[in-house]
Design an enzyme around this catalytic site. Structure first.
Site, mmCIF file in Angstrom:
data_model
loop_
_atom_site.group_PDB
_atom_site.id
_atom_site.type_symbol
_atom_site.label_atom_id
_atom_site.label_comp_id
_atom_site.label_asym_id
_atom_site.label_seq_id
_atom_site.Cartn_x
_atom_site.Cartn_y
_atom_site.Cartn_z
ATOM 1 N N GLN B 217 0.826 -1.206 0.000
ATOM 2 C CA GLN B 217 0.000 0.000 0.000
ATOM 3 C C GLN B 217 0.862 1.258 0.000
ATOM 4 O OE1 GLN B 217 -2.798 -1.973 3.250
ATOM 5 N NE2 GLN B 217 -3.442 0.123 2.906
ATOM 6 N N PHE B 248 -6.286 -3.489 3.484
ATOM 7 C CA PHE B 248 -6.921 -3.206 4.792
ATOM 8 C C PHE B 248 -5.930 -2.649 5.814
ATOM 9 C CE2 PHE B 248 -8.800 -7.252 3.083
ATOM 10 C CZ PHE B 248 -9.865 -6.654 2.448
ATOM 11 N N GLU B 252 0.437 -1.698 4.602
ATOM 12 C CA GLU B 252 0.944 -0.321 4.683
ATOM 13 C C GLU B 252 2.396 -0.329 5.140
ATOM 14 O OE1 GLU B 252 -1.505 2.343 6.930
ATOM 15 O OE2 GLU B 252 -0.030 3.968 6.885
ATOM 16 N N ARG B 330 -4.834 8.101 16.909
ATOM 17 C CA ARG B 330 -6.162 8.081 16.282
ATOM 18 C C ARG B 330 -7.195 7.462 17.229
ATOM 19 N NH1 ARG B 330 -8.940 8.802 11.317
ATOM 20 N NH2 ARG B 330 -7.120 9.841 10.489
ATOM 21 N N ARG B 362 -7.626 -0.992 8.817
ATOM 22 C CA ARG B 362 -8.867 -0.252 8.532
ATOM 23 C C ARG B 362 -9.462 0.423 9.777
ATOM 24 N NH1 ARG B 362 -13.229 -3.135 4.578
ATOM 25 N NH2 ARG B 362 -13.912 -1.286 3.489
ATOM 26 N N PHE B 364 -7.491 2.186 11.876
ATOM 27 C CA PHE B 364 -6.216 2.648 12.410
ATOM 28 C C PHE B 364 -6.337 3.149 13.849
ATOM 29 C CE2 PHE B 364 -2.331 5.367 12.178
ATOM 30 C CZ PHE B 364 -1.484 4.529 11.485
ATOM 31 N N ALA B 530 -5.638 5.522 5.526
ATOM 32 C CA ALA B 530 -6.415 6.541 6.235
ATOM 33 C C ALA B 530 -7.605 7.018 5.402
ATOM 34 C CB ALA B 530 -5.524 7.733 6.637
ATOM 35 N N GLU B 743 -12.640 3.554 5.477
ATOM 36 C CA GLU B 743 -12.647 3.062 6.849
ATOM 37 C C GLU B 743 -13.955 3.267 7.612
ATOM 38 O OE1 GLU B 743 -8.244 3.784 8.458
ATOM 39 O OE2 GLU B 743 -9.036 5.475 7.336
#
Lengths: 480, 794
Positions: B217, B248, B252, B330, B362, B364, B530, B743
């Site tokens: 990703q 998902f 990343e 987050r 997903r 985060f 994100a 998300e």
């Protein structure tokens, strides 16, 4: 013996230089047919599903979806495979796509997101699309069946992580009947390729498909350590995840002597190498216990390959068929080069994955005595309703006369090193009036049966509670 | 009419407004749908049969949760036929780190979790590499291990920053509250279980340029890590991602080290190296959603309005930091979910445990923060004697209110709007009565229904990541090729980007083709993460297209005899707006204008760029405006619980979700439904179990296969699922008025969990609080039912 050859999407391909431990999936991918994917390598996700031409029991072909990650490619010598690439073609420079109806519905309805699971879904869906009795089932859409007769359980062995399944369900339920000129529908009117003897020996091991039972038992007599391979739904997992490489593999799934199904006055005899799907089609409605069991047994993709003989032969304590067959007081026919014998299933299992099956013996058939007990039920306790392994399985077969329980047979899975009969509970029921008080007191006995363990599927405490609850549920739900 | 057109002309260059007849907003299939269904779509590992001579990589994984590696001998492995090379720390020419913090050694001296790869074997076949790995001799000195959150908290074994979000005086808020409750809640993580496992194939060209095909990703970060492991500059490494079979968040950060191993092997052997984790390796080696522990104290006034909240959230970060710090930020920024809490103190910390490194997934951290609040409300409602839906309504943000971290909740009025709409669409009030009737007559089955809202902040918390680039070429024949920095993992980003380009250039969708994501086309990209993929890359694609369109407008203006600002591009035609002059009514074909531009030596290619304006974030004070906007949604779910087993059936779910003005409705619908079901899986089914005993298998993941880690199947799809996109919802801060959608819908699944709580409660007397474990598996639900049966009413 001729060269090894597998027909893929209409093209015969030589498959000589592979040993017995290359899966159909890996072989297809090595051939550059990369539509089938590996998602889990244990027959749980269906990303590898392909179609294979199988006998429909009436002389014609049933397009049958199976997981390609489990069986060895050599098991398909002489057979016909169709992949998603063979069902339709993608757009190429200068040419538009030619999509199969299943592919078109999936593409237009948002049935693919990342697309990785999609070829497997397409193959599993195509098998149900071609199921001959699908359109004939004029039932209204209900529960898990579409208005077009599409049984959603056909897709129970396919996982999608992206879509949430709704568009896939819509695609499945929107399918019409195959067109008159549909090539695969046309092909299905003819007989599938017959099995043929296969023999491959190299430094990686030996793969043999004997021609008949006599050859098998002779081979097995000489080399009793051979791996008996039917649907490969257990052996394939062993190979892929635990890297077992048995030196000799004997394929027995197409032996006619193991594929009979006979109903007499006193018994139903089911060939050990019949697939669960074949049993389901053939026996539909004849044995209510099996009608309850089979749809909960793994997934359609697995049932299209897995056999009753395999489920009993591996001796797993969490196999789903033994509890049901124990309650039905089934016996096993074991055959070897020196003869045949009949063993009650209740005496078959001797320990964790151990049985009385002697070296050189093979399970030929399962015999269910008739008449059947009038009240039967199969309760599978699992995390997920579609395609999961039981935490606990309970099978009941009760006979009631004048409001009293005259005989009780209860098979349990998942609560001991082997499948067991709940003998104390049976005694607590027999001779008693079938009422809530009896159910409660017997349920308390059932709770104490077996020696359940804590594991990643469930706690021992939950397993025991589920035993108790299953008898309470039987009493609540049973229609006498 | 003239005025309307003039407005449209101005609008066409604003970020949010759409021209007439836009291609965005049309429901089109995924741009690769025909390739998907025919199996022609290629994923990284599908390149293998197209790359003869490639070597295969296999890891040797630690059998200990924590152990020092005192010796590693490779001689026996090298003697295995077909083994070509064993990669160890000594082979690394650059930095031996799979991350950027020097806490994630690619070839570790200490195994930090069960399954940790300690070296890699390259073989002519996968079988040879596997047998080679089995022959490597390693001496381990086992070390004490910490596995559970409880163990880590007791040992105070934390890593990274410990941020605090505060507003007002939480103690005072609690003190003035008429009702106070406190509790703890520990809940499980989630395995991404992308159907495509991690994969990379690396090769080196004749000039030493390293090309890595990676299922990533974040191609730019994969490129950076590969470069630093190899001791190269970024311009010597190219990373390409064709497409991913699911991401998902799992791709990343996790792909970097695996790509680096493949690249290292390719550099050292001169041959292509294929790395593909099988499922067992993928699940035992790579990171997952963070499990969390929360302890909390909350206060409500007489009417059930939140007064104060004090909570400590501890995430289980696993063996290294990975993305745990931003995930925790987050989480803290989403504890409030949709509710105004005047006085609040939220503390966060990250446990270090001997498990896989937990990572992006997903949402985060957002889902974990919000779950804490929804659990609090679900538990406290019966104690307050207030219906849970009413309790949620009373606490919704009102326009003008700010979050605990200081951001104004813009469009707060959309919260009651989506709730009212979904309640009406679901016929909530009538069905509640039906359910009460059902429950009164069914002793062994109970139904429950619940409504939960979602408010989710869009933008990377880290402001610098909110930028993107694109490269757009128009060829002489009028065809268009676009490149952008975002990656396709099934979310439909490429589909949306084609629609954005076709809209911005005013050409039919069929003229726009998209090329795979490559770091040598668009550099320095941010992760496709994100939920920002379409916002950021869409802004950049639009910018590039508009540069070209502006140049073409000058060319067309001469022919149309109007000013350039009166030229309109739509549907492959170029016309003059306004109706003045002789050329009024004249239509030029797009191709004609492009041809003319080429002959006049006008550049037909442009690099686009976008950065999100108006963001600022202070990660130390945990204050600022980190988000461009909030995405809103609400769901009503009805479930049925079987009292004999605890098994549940999802009967019906209704969703109203705010995607702004949808760029691509079919894609957005897919994201909403898919996110919802994935969230339901996390909350009810998917269970990661680790061996926490002191036996030999300590630290081993017990649910490491599809047979034991159960994903949602058709049986978890609600029998009825109705999704409605909020109407008149244009977002003026994002491309063509749309909103991010990747998300936020995951958290709509809280409605399933809260409906389960309602159904469980119905097995007991009215007014008792129901505590529900997460995931709420059949076993967990059964024990909750048993507790309810034994509870006494309030």
């Amino acid at each position: 013996m001729g060269s090894i050859e597998i027909t893929v999407d209409g093209d015969p391909r030589a498959a000589g230089a592979i040993g017995p431990h290359t899966s159909l999936l890996d072989w297809l991918r090595e051939q550059g047919r990369t539509s089938a994917k590996e998602g889990c390598a244990e027959g749980e996700c269906g990303a590898c599903a392909v179609l294979v031409a199988r006998p429909d029991g009436a002389g014609a072909t049933r397009w049958t979806a199976v997981n390609a990650c489990l069986p060895p490619a050599l098991a398909f010598d002489g057979q016909e495979i169709v992949t998603a690439e063979g069902l339709g073609t993608a757009p190429t420079p200068g040419a538009a796509a030619e999509l199969h109806p299943v592919q078109r519905e999936m593409a237009e309805r948002g049935g693919s997101q990342c697309g990785y699971c999609t070829p497997g879904f397409v193959c599993a869906m195509a098998a149900e699309y071609y199921r001959p009795d699908r359109a004939a089932e004029e039932r209204a859409a209900h529960g898990e069946c579409g208005p077009n007769g599409f049984d959603l359980h056909a897709l129970s062995g396919n996982l999608c992580r992206c879509t949430g399944y709704r568009p896939i369900r819509d695609a499945a339920y929107a399918l019409g009947a195959p067109a008159a000129d549909d090539a695969l529908a046309h092909r299905s009117m003819q007989a599938p390729p017959p099995p043929r003897p296969t023999s491959v020996r190299d430094e990686r091991g030996t793969f043999l498909r004997p021609a008949d039972l006599a050859e098998l038992t002779a081979l097995l007599g000489e080399t009793p350590e051979a791996l008996l391979l039917a649907g490969a739904t257990d052996a394939g997992v062993e190979r892929n995840l635990r890297h077992t490489r048995p030196p000799l593999v004997l394929a027995i799934d197409r032996l006619e002597e193991l594929r009979g199904l006979h109903v007499t006055e006193t018994a139903i005899e089911i060939g050990a190498a019949l697939t669960l799907s074949e049993i389901e089609h053939t026996l539909a409605g004849r044995v209510p216990m099996l009608d309850a069991l089979i749809p909960q047994f793994a997934s359609r993709l697995i049932r299209n390959a897995a056999t009753l003989g395999g489920n009993l032969g591996t001796g797993s304590p969490i196999g789903d068929s033994p509890p049901a067959l124990l309650a039905l007081e089934a016996t096993l026919l074991l055959v070897s080069a020196t003869g045949e014998r009949e063993v009650p299933l209740a005496e078959y299992f001797t320990g964790y994955r151990q049985s009385v099956r002697a070296p050189g013996e093979v399970i030929k058939a399962v015999r269910i005595p008739l008449p059947l007990a009038p009240l039967t039920a199969f309760h599978k306790i699992a995390k997920r309703r579609f395609d999961d392994i039981s935490s606990v399985a309970v099978a009941f077969a009760l006979t009631l006369e004048g409001g009293r329980v005259t005989t009780a047979r209860i098979g349990l899975g998942g609560v001991a090193a082997t499948p067991i009969r709940a003998l104390a509970t049976e005694r607590a029921l027999e001779g008693r009036e079938w009422n809530e008080e009896t159910a409660r007191s017997a349920a308390a006995v059932l709770r104490g049966e077996g020696t359940p363990l804590d594991d990643h599927r469930a706690s021992a405490r939950y397993r025991s509670a589920m035993l108790e609850q299953s008898l309470l549920r039987l009493h609540t739900e049973a229609v006498i | 009419m003239a005025t309307a057109r003039a407005t449209a002309a101005l609008a066409a260059t604003s970020l949010a407004e759409r021209p007439e007849h836009p291609v965005v907003g049309r429901a089109v299939s995924h741009e690769s749908a025909e390739l998907h269904v025919t199996g022609a779509a290629l994923y990284t590992d599908d390149l293998l049969p197209r790359m003869p001579g490639a070597l295969h990589a296999w890891p040797l994984q630690s059998p200990h949760a924590h152990a020092r590696i005192s010796a590693l001998r490779t001689e026996a492995a090298l003697a295995v036929p077909g083994v070509v090379r064993v990669l160890t720390a000594a082979d690394v020419p650059g930095v031996n780190d799979a991350g950027v913090r020097q806490d994630e050694p690619l070839f570790p001296a200490e195994a930090a979790f069960h399954g940790h790869a300690v070296c890699w074997v390259l073989g002519e076949s996968l079988e040879a590499a596997r047998l080679g790995a089995a022959a490597v001799e390693v001496d381990y000195e086992p070390l004490p291990s910490v596995l559970t959150l409880a163990e880590a908290i007791a040992a105070e074994q934390f890593q990274g920053a410990q941020p605090i979000v505060t507003r007002g005086d939480a103690a005072a808020g609690l003190a003035r509250a008429a009702h106070r409750c406190s509790g703890e809640f520990e809940f499980g993580g989630q395995e991404h279980f992308t159907l495509e496992t991690h994969a990379a194939i690396a090769q080196v060209d004749e000039a030493g340029q390293v090309l890595v095909h990676s299922s990533t990703q974040h191609p730019s970060e994969t490129q950076e890590i590969v470069a630093h492991v190899l001791g190269l500059r970024s311009h010597e490494v190219t990373v390409q991602c064709l497409r991913m079979g699911g991401g998902f968040g799992g791709k990343e950060w996790q792909p970097h080290g695996l790509a680096a191993v493949a690249a290292l092997g390719a550099v050292l052997t001169g041959r292509p190296v294929r790395m593909r984790l099988n499922r067992t390796q993928d699940i035992t080696m790579t990171g997952k959603r963070h499990p969390f522990h929360a302890s909390w104290e909350v206060g409500f006034d007489e009417d059930g309005r939140l007064q104060g909240l004090r909570a400590t959230l501890t995430s289980d970060g696993g063996w290294c930091l990975d993305l745990s710090e931003p995930v925790l930020q987050r989480a803290l920024c989403h504890v409030d979910n949709a509710y105004f809490i005047p006085d609040v103190e939220l503390r966060g910390r990250i446990a270090r445990t001997n498990k896989t490194s937990q990572t992006a997934f997903r949402g985060f951290g957002g889902p974990q923060g919000m779950l804490v609040m929804e659990d609090i409300l679900g538990r406290c409602a019966p104690l307050l004697g207030i219906d849970p839906t009413e309790l949620r309504r009373r606490n919704l943000y009102a326009p003008g209110q700010r979050t605990p971290y200081g951001q104004l909740v813009r469009h707060a009025e959309r919260l009651p709007a989506v709730i009212d709409e979904v309640a009406a669409r679901a016929d909530l009030d009538a069905r509640r009565a039906d359910i009460a009737g059902f429950n009164a007559t069914h002793p062994h089955r109970k139904r429950g229904i619940a409504l939960t809202p979602v408010k989710f902040g869009i933008s990377f918390n880290h402001t610098a990541f909110n930028q993107a680039g694109a490269l757009v070429h128009v060829y002489k024949d009028g065809s268009v090729l676009i490149n952008h920095g975002g990656t396709e993992m099934g979310q439909g980003l490429h589909t949306k980007m084609r629609q954005v380009a076709a809209t911005a250039l005013g050409v039919p969708l069929g003229l726009v083709r998209l090329a795979p994501t490559r770091t040598d086309k668009v550099p320095n990209t941010s992760a496709t993460a994100a939920s920002t993929g379409a916002d950021l890359n869409g802004g950049a694609v639009k910018d590039a297209c508009e540069q070209i369109r502006a140049r073409l407008a000058v060319v067309a203006a001469e022919r149309l005899e109007v000013g350039a600002d009166a030229v309109r591009f739509s549907g492959g035609s170029v016309t003059a707006a306004g109706g003045e002059g002789e050329a009024a009514g004249t239509t030029l074909a797009w191709q004609e204008v492009v041809q003319a531009a080429y002959l006049q030596r006008v550049q037909l290619s442009a690099a686009g760029y976008y950065r999100t304006e108006g963001l600022h974030w202070d990660p130390v004070r945990m204050q600022g405006d980190p988000f461009k906007y909030f995405a809103y949604g609400a769901a009503v779910s009805e479930v049925e619980v079987d009292g004999f087993t605890g098994a549940s059936t999802f009967l019906r779910t209704d969703i109203v979700h705010d995607v702004g003005d949808s760029l691509s409705p079919l894609v957005d619908l897919g994201q909403i439904e898919g996110g919802f079901v994935q969230g339901a899986g996390w909350l009810t089914l998917e269970e990661l179990r680790w061996d926490t005993s002191d036996g030999e298998g300590r630290g081993r993941l017990l649910t490491q296969a599809a047979s034991t880690y159960k994903l949602p199947s058709f049986s978890e799809l609600p029998r009825e699922l109705h999704v409605h996109l909020l109407e008149r919802a244009a977002e003026d801060g994002a491309v063509y008025g749309s909103k991010a959608v990747g998300e936020p819908p995951l958290m709509l699944a809280f409605s399933i969990r809260e409906a389960l709580r309602q159904a469980v409660a119905a097995f007991g007397p009215a007014g008792h609080a129901v505590e529900l474990a997460s995931p709420a598996t059949p076993e967990a639900v059964f024990w909750a039912v048993e507790a309810a049966r034994q509870a006494s009413g309030s």
